[in-house]
Design a protein around this motif. Structure first.
Motif, mmCIF file in Angstrom:
data_model
loop_
_atom_site.group_PDB
_atom_site.id
_atom_site.type_symbol
_atom_site.label_atom_id
_atom_site.label_comp_id
_atom_site.label_asym_id
_atom_site.label_seq_id
_atom_site.Cartn_x
_atom_site.Cartn_y
_atom_site.Cartn_z
ATOM 1 N N PHE A 128 40.897 26.686 51.792
ATOM 2 C CA PHE A 128 41.902 27.363 50.983
ATOM 3 C C PHE A 128 41.621 28.859 50.909
ATOM 4 C CE2 PHE A 128 43.332 29.246 47.039
ATOM 5 C CZ PHE A 128 44.685 28.952 47.070
ATOM 6 N N MET A 129 40.378 29.199 50.573
ATOM 7 C CA MET A 129 40.051 30.615 50.407
ATOM 8 C C MET A 129 40.137 31.376 51.719
ATOM 9 S SD MET A 129 37.248 30.683 47.372
ATOM 10 C CE MET A 129 37.294 32.457 47.353
ATOM 11 N N TRP A 133 33.567 37.990 35.853
ATOM 12 C CA TRP A 133 32.242 38.439 35.417
ATOM 13 C C TRP A 133 32.306 39.958 35.304
ATOM 14 C CZ3 TRP A 133 28.225 35.156 34.198
ATOM 15 C CH2 TRP A 133 27.019 35.765 33.858
ATOM 16 N N PRO A 134 32.847 40.455 34.192
ATOM 17 C CA PRO A 134 33.126 41.886 34.092
ATOM 18 C C PRO A 134 31.872 42.736 33.923
ATOM 19 C CG PRO A 134 33.577 40.797 32.008
ATOM 20 C CD PRO A 134 33.239 39.714 32.996
ATOM 21 N N ALA A 148 39.094 41.745 49.163
ATOM 22 C CA ALA A 148 39.527 42.599 48.044
ATOM 23 C C ALA A 148 40.013 41.744 46.872
ATOM 24 C CB ALA A 148 40.627 43.552 48.506
ATOM 25 N N GLU A 149 40.770 40.701 47.160
ATOM 26 C CA GLU A 149 41.236 39.803 46.095
ATOM 27 C C GLU A 149 40.063 39.092 45.432
ATOM 28 O OE1 GLU A 149 45.628 38.735 47.950
ATOM 29 O OE2 GLU A 149 43.872 37.573 48.587
ATOM 30 N N ALA A 150 39.112 38.655 46.230
ATOM 31 C CA ALA A 150 37.935 37.990 45.674
ATOM 32 C C ALA A 150 37.136 38.942 44.790
ATOM 33 C CB ALA A 150 37.064 37.423 46.794
ATOM 34 N N ALA A 151 37.008 40.203 45.213
ATOM 35 C CA ALA A 151 36.286 41.198 44.411
ATOM 36 C C ALA A 151 37.011 41.456 43.096
ATOM 37 C CB ALA A 151 36.124 42.491 45.199
#
Length: 135
Positions: A14-15, A32-33, A22-25
């Protein structure tokens, strides 16, 4: 084999087909801010705007908890496009998962500081909402 694999869902497949780095980042920043400390407050890094915080600081007369609560609120509807009823129904559980990660991130970043992450299901608001503020 997990239940998801039995249903034909594979996170790797899927991923690799749907999620860019960029979307994952961006998701990592949401989940996890990083935090910013400013004027005795703690802010989610992706929500911090010095000028806006200064305005809220004046408007709320230095009430740290109130300032953090206003600045550190996240409406999931602002971060995800909802196209299916099943996605809408999944948002409260996603909000709880994100809240658990925020709590862990805050404990790691500020081991001696009491920060609360509150979650509302969105029934009386603009969708599921998370807030981070001190006690």
């Amino acid at each position: 084999m997990t239940g998801d694999e039995a249903d034909g869902y594979h996170i790797q497949g899927f991923m690799s087909a749907n999620v860019t780095v960029a979307e994952a980042a961006a998701l990592a920043d949401l989940y996890w801010p990083n935090f910013v400390e400013y004027r005795d407050c703690v802010f989610l890094g992706f929500k911090f705007d010095r000028n806006a915080v200064d305005e809220w600081y004046d408007r709320l007369q230095g009430d740290v908890r109130a300032i953090e609560s206003v600045v550190n609120h996240v409406h999931l509807w602002d971060y995800f496009v909802i196209t299916l009823q099943s996605e809408y129904e999944a948002l409260p559980a996603l909000a709880e998962s994100i809240a658990a990660m925020w709590r862990a991130a805050a404990r790691k970043a500020f081991p001696g500081r009491e920060l609360e992450v509150a979650v509302s299901d969105g029934s009386g608001d603009y969708g599921p909402t998370l807030r981070l503020a001190g006690h």
